[in-house]
Enzyme design. Structure first.
Site, PDB file in Angstrom:
ATOM      1  N   GLU A  93       0.836  -1.207   0.000  1.00 32.13           N
ATOM      2  CA  GLU A  93       0.000   0.000   0.000  1.00 32.13           C
ATOM      3  C   GLU A  93       0.870   1.255   0.000  1.00 32.13           C
ATOM      4  O   GLU A  93       1.989   1.246   0.515  1.00 32.13           O
ATOM      5  CB  GLU A  93      -0.906   0.009   1.237  1.00 32.13           C
ATOM      6  CG  GLU A  93      -1.940  -1.099   1.202  1.00 32.13           C
ATOM      7  CD  GLU A  93      -2.987  -0.987   2.320  1.00 32.13           C
ATOM      8  OE1 GLU A  93      -4.166  -1.200   2.015  1.00 32.13           O
ATOM      9  OE2 GLU A  93      -2.634  -0.711   3.477  1.00 32.13           O
ATOM     10  N   CYS A 106       3.511   8.633   0.634  1.00 36.63           N
ATOM     11  CA  CYS A 106       4.095   7.763   1.663  1.00 36.63           C
ATOM     12  C   CYS A 106       4.257   6.382   1.039  1.00 36.63           C
ATOM     13  O   CYS A 106       3.272   5.762   0.624  1.00 36.63           O
ATOM     14  CB  CYS A 106       3.149   7.718   2.858  1.00 36.63           C
ATOM     15  SG  CYS A 106       3.631   6.535   4.105  1.00 36.63           S
ATOM     16  N   CYS A 113       6.710  -6.737   7.149  1.00 35.82           N
ATOM     17  CA  CYS A 113       7.775  -6.185   7.993  1.00 35.82           C
ATOM     18  C   CYS A 113       8.129  -7.210   9.056  1.00 35.82           C
ATOM     19  O   CYS A 113       7.264  -7.930   9.546  1.00 35.82           O
ATOM     20  CB  CYS A 113       7.267  -4.896   8.650  1.00 35.82           C
ATOM     21  SG  CYS A 113       8.517  -4.056   9.634  1.00 35.82           S
ATOM     22  N   CYS A 117       6.767  -4.367  15.865  1.00 32.33           N
ATOM     23  CA  CYS A 117       6.256  -3.353  16.806  1.00 32.33           C
ATOM     24  C   CYS A 117       4.794  -3.684  17.121  1.00 32.33           C
ATOM     25  O   CYS A 117       3.995  -3.920  16.200  1.00 32.33           O
ATOM     26  CB  CYS A 117       6.354  -1.945  16.220  1.00 32.33           C
ATOM     27  SG  CYS A 117       8.035  -1.491  15.770  1.00 32.33           S
ATOM     28  N   CYS A 120       1.708  -1.723  15.433  1.00 32.72           N
ATOM     29  CA  CYS A 120       1.727  -1.439  13.993  1.00 32.72           C
ATOM     30  C   CYS A 120       1.100  -2.575  13.174  1.00 32.72           C
ATOM     31  O   CYS A 120       1.464  -3.739  13.331  1.00 32.72           O
ATOM     32  CB  CYS A 120       3.171  -1.214  13.554  1.00 32.72           C
ATOM     33  SG  CYS A 120       3.308  -0.749  11.823  1.00 32.72           S
ATOM     34  N   GLY A 160       7.055  -1.665   6.063  1.00 29.11           N
ATOM     35  CA  GLY A 160       8.448  -2.112   6.016  1.00 29.11           C
ATOM     36  C   GLY A 160       9.399  -1.214   6.769  1.00 29.11           C
ATOM     37  O   GLY A 160       9.060  -0.096   7.153  1.00 29.11           O
ATOM     38  N   SER A 192      11.982   7.035   7.712  1.00 32.91           N
ATOM     39  CA  SER A 192      11.677   6.702   9.095  1.00 32.91           C
ATOM     40  C   SER A 192      12.200   5.309   9.437  1.00 32.91           C
ATOM     41  O   SER A 192      12.026   4.362   8.681  1.00 32.91           O
ATOM     42  CB  SER A 192      10.154   6.744   9.288  1.00 32.91           C
ATOM     43  OG  SER A 192       9.831   6.449  10.621  1.00 32.91           O
ATOM     44  N   SER A 215      11.496   6.359  14.989  1.00 29.24           N
ATOM     45  CA  SER A 215      10.304   5.938  15.722  1.00 29.24           C
ATOM     46  C   SER A 215      10.749   5.604  17.139  1.00 29.24           C
ATOM     47  O   SER A 215      11.241   4.513  17.397  1.00 29.24           O
ATOM     48  CB  SER A 215       9.696   4.701  15.053  1.00 29.24           C
ATOM     49  OG  SER A 215       9.281   5.045  13.756  1.00 29.24           O
ATOM     50  N   LEU A 216      10.583   6.563  18.021  1.00 30.19           N
ATOM     51  CA  LEU A 216      11.091   6.390  19.382  1.00 30.19           C
ATOM     52  C   LEU A 216      10.010   5.787  20.284  1.00 30.19           C
ATOM     53  O   LEU A 216      10.201   4.723  20.856  1.00 30.19           O
ATOM     54  CB  LEU A 216      11.578   7.744  19.911  1.00 30.19           C
ATOM     55  CG  LEU A 216      12.338   7.727  21.217  1.00 30.19           C
ATOM     56  CD1 LEU A 216      13.614   6.910  21.122  1.00 30.19           C
ATOM     57  CD2 LEU A 216      12.661   9.151  21.673  1.00 30.19           C
ATOM     58  N   HIS A 217       8.910   6.478  20.397  1.00 31.14           N
ATOM     59  CA  HIS A 217       7.690   5.970  21.051  1.00 31.14           C
ATOM     60  C   HIS A 217       7.803   5.663  22.540  1.00 31.14           C
ATOM     61  O   HIS A 217       6.813   5.190  23.131  1.00 31.14           O
ATOM     62  CB  HIS A 217       7.144   4.725  20.328  1.00 31.14           C
ATOM     63  CG  HIS A 217       6.840   4.958  18.876  1.00 31.14           C
ATOM     64  ND1 HIS A 217       6.177   6.060  18.400  1.00 31.14           N
ATOM     65  CD2 HIS A 217       7.134   4.225  17.772  1.00 31.14           C
ATOM     66  CE1 HIS A 217       6.061   5.979  17.088  1.00 31.14           C
ATOM     67  NE2 HIS A 217       6.650   4.893  16.674  1.00 31.14           N
ATOM     68  N   ASN A 291      -2.912   5.342  16.289  1.00 32.47           N
ATOM     69  CA  ASN A 291      -4.030   4.982  15.422  1.00 32.47           C
ATOM     70  C   ASN A 291      -4.511   3.573  15.721  1.00 32.47           C
ATOM     71  O   ASN A 291      -3.722   2.710  16.106  1.00 32.47           O
ATOM     72  CB  ASN A 291      -3.609   5.102  13.954  1.00 32.47           C
ATOM     73  CG  ASN A 291      -3.318   6.541  13.580  1.00 32.47           C
ATOM     74  OD1 ASN A 291      -4.153   7.421  13.780  1.00 32.47           O
ATOM     75  ND2 ASN A 291      -2.127   6.807  13.071  1.00 32.47           N
ATOM     76  N   CYS A 334      -0.715   6.560   9.945  1.00 26.25           N
ATOM     77  CA  CYS A 334       0.540   5.920  10.378  1.00 26.25           C
ATOM     78  C   CYS A 334       0.257   4.575  11.025  1.00 26.25           C
ATOM     79  O   CYS A 334      -0.564   4.468  11.927  1.00 26.25           O
ATOM     80  CB  CYS A 334       1.229   6.762  11.442  1.00 26.25           C
ATOM     81  SG  CYS A 334       1.804   8.318  10.875  1.00 26.25           S
TER      82      CYS A 334
HETATM   83  N1  SAH Z   1       9.609   0.834   9.974  1.00 25.42           N
HETATM   84  C1  SAH Z   1       9.760   2.242   9.916  1.00 25.42           C
HETATM   85  C2  SAH Z   1       8.841   2.860   8.920  1.00 25.42           C
HETATM   86  C3  SAH Z   1       7.371   2.815   9.278  1.00 25.42           C
HETATM   87  S1  SAH Z   1       6.898   4.439   9.384  1.00 25.42           S
HETATM   88  C4  SAH Z   1       9.636   2.834  11.304  1.00 25.42           C
HETATM   89  O1  SAH Z   1       9.380   2.092  12.221  1.00 25.42           O
HETATM   90  O2  SAH Z   1       9.864   4.015  11.472  1.00 25.42           O
HETATM   91  C5  SAH Z   1       5.424   4.407  10.157  1.00 25.42           C
HETATM   92  C6  SAH Z   1       5.403   5.248  11.416  1.00 25.42           C
HETATM   93  O3  SAH Z   1       4.145   5.048  12.033  1.00 25.42           O
HETATM   94  C7  SAH Z   1       6.463   4.820  12.412  1.00 25.42           C
HETATM   95  O4  SAH Z   1       6.884   5.901  13.176  1.00 25.42           O
HETATM   96  C8  SAH Z   1       5.668   3.880  13.271  1.00 25.42           C
HETATM   97  O5  SAH Z   1       6.259   3.657  14.513  1.00 25.42           O
HETATM   98  C9  SAH Z   1       4.353   4.618  13.363  1.00 25.42           C
HETATM   99  N2  SAH Z   1       3.235   3.797  13.760  1.00 25.42           N
HETATM  100  C10 SAH Z   1       3.106   2.471  13.641  1.00 25.42           C
HETATM  101  N3  SAH Z   1       1.922   2.064  14.121  1.00 25.42           N
HETATM  102  C11 SAH Z   1       1.293   3.163  14.550  1.00 25.42           C
HETATM  103  C12 SAH Z   1       0.019   3.393  15.126  1.00 25.42           C
HETATM  104  N4  SAH Z   1      -0.833   2.405  15.367  1.00 25.42           N
HETATM  105  N5  SAH Z   1      -0.310   4.674  15.428  1.00 25.42           N
HETATM  106  C13 SAH Z   1       0.541   5.690  15.176  1.00 25.42           C
HETATM  107  N6  SAH Z   1       1.752   5.528  14.623  1.00 25.42           N
HETATM  108  C14 SAH Z   1       2.118   4.279  14.330  1.00 25.42           C
END
Ligand code: SAH
Length: 342
Positions: A93, A106, A113, A117, A120, A160, A192, A215-217, A291, A334
């Site tokens: 997608e 995007c 992947c 995480c 995701c 990915g 990212s 992607s720190l989170h 999300n 995202c």
């Molecule tokens: N694998 C890479 C690229 C994916 S980018 C990465 O991890 O950065 C997609 C972004 O959306 C990343 O920052 C990911 O952590 C974030 N993401 C994934 N699931 C999400 C969700 N449910 N809500 C908000 N952001 C999310």
């Protein structure tokens, strides 16, 4: 003989192939422009090349194209999500986002992947394979073709982990920014990563001028390890060290993504820990209300907690914004993209 992927070749490589096949060198530039500037996907549309040569080229090369299987338009914000079928039957997608300052695409970099995480969707059905440079490029060309407007920004934030497909992603960026082709300045590209530290150093040394998003989170290893398996390999301290190296070597500000999950990482304690972690760094924090993903029961923080988190960071001198959610009604936000029909 297996046909070669002509859209993944840079101009020099294409020239070598063309000369080897016995054609004059200028043919390579003609073909390259048809592919990357004029966005043509058939040799028989290359009108300055004779029919006979078109046929011969067709025997040596294939031209990557993506089949649009589904095209969903958000009712809220005109975001378009494409489900594409690849030539081997796999699905990916991409999302086209329309802003006042231009269109942004995007793109996905892998089929599925392996990063795992927990929040995701892209990782839920596992990993199949890396995308080729041309399959990544074609997502941008196809969206531009379908929409009829120029694409001015690209984000590698689809399905990915881009740094897990490092060589193809670097080649893709080389092709995308080539002045003989699509000619997109890499200042308009963001990549990212979930934090593949070894590759962050490699990328920094290339000094490409793109924006690196991390992607720190989570501000602590305890929380991050629970949601992001990559944290078992590289701890936060190592990620931050690599980010500092990246910022120093490229003079580019790092962007940190932080999805706010109710009760997991969104309290005042985490805001305080995050501000300490990022103190003094050339960076920006993107706060994303998490999300919805159907396999998880994570809920987004409420508005009050989100803005309190942002204010805490801003008061500490850390630039932080709350990302607007686009395309939520079509699962295009995202972390909602998948390698299958949803
Ligand atoms: N694998 C890479 C690229 C994916 S980018 C990465 O991890 O950065 C997609 C972004 O959306 C990343 O920052 C990911 O952590 C974030 N993401 C994934 N699931 C999400 C969700 N449910 N809500 C908000 N952001 C999310």
């Amino acid at each position: 003989m297996e046909k070669k992927d002509v859209k993944s070749l840079n101009l020099k490589e294409l020239e070598c192939e063309i000369i080897e096949l016995g054609y004059p060198k200028f043919r390579a530039k003609q073909i390259y422009e048809w592919l990357h500037k004029k966005n043509v996907n058939e040799f028989n549309q290359m009108t300055n090349i004779s029919y006979k040569i078109q046929e011969e080229l067709d025997g040596y090369f294939y031209i990557t194209s993506l089949k649009i299987i589904k095209r969903l338009v958000s009712k809220f914000d005109n975001t378009v999500k494409y489900l594409y079928e690849l030539s081997d039957g796999n699905f990916i997608e991409s999302v086209l986002m329309k802003y006042k300052h231009g269109n942004s695409v995007c793109v996905s970099t892998q089929v599925g992947c392996k990063m795992g995480c927990t929040f995701c969707a892209s990782t839920k059905a596992g990993f199949v394979r890396n995308l080729t440079p041309s399959e990544i490029l074609e997502q941008i060309y196809a969206a531009g073709r379908d929409d009829g407007e120029k694409v001015s920004n690209v984000v590698l934030m689809g399905i990915g982990e881009p740094l897990d497909n490092y060589d193809n992603v670097v080649k893709f960026m080389e092709l995308l920014s080539d002045e003989n082709g699509f000619n997109l300045s890499l200042r308009h590209l963001s990549l990212s990563t979930c934090g593949m530290v070894d590759k962050i150093y490699e990328l920094a040394n290339l000094k490409l001028g793109l924006t690196l998003s991390i992607s720190l989170h989570a501000p602590t290893d305890y929380i991050r390890s629970k949601t992001m398996p990559i944290n078992q390999k590289w701890k936060i301290e190592e990620v931050i060290k690599a980010c500092k190296y990246y910022a120093e070597h490229t003079k580019r500000r790092i962007s940190f993504e932080y999805a706010l999950i109710d009760g997991v990482n969104d309290g005042p304690k985490q805001a305080e820990e995050l501000s300490r972690l990022l103190k003094g760094m050339l960076c920006h924090v993107n706060l994303i209300p998490v999300n919805q993903v159907k396999e998880t029961d994570y809920r987004s923080s409420d508005r009050k907690s989100i803005f309190a988190f942002q204010k805490y960071l801003s008061d500490k001198g850390i630039n932080a914004t709350v990302r607007r959610t686009l395309g939520a009604d079509i699962n295009a936000a995202c972390g909602q993209l998948r390698r299958e029909q949803s």
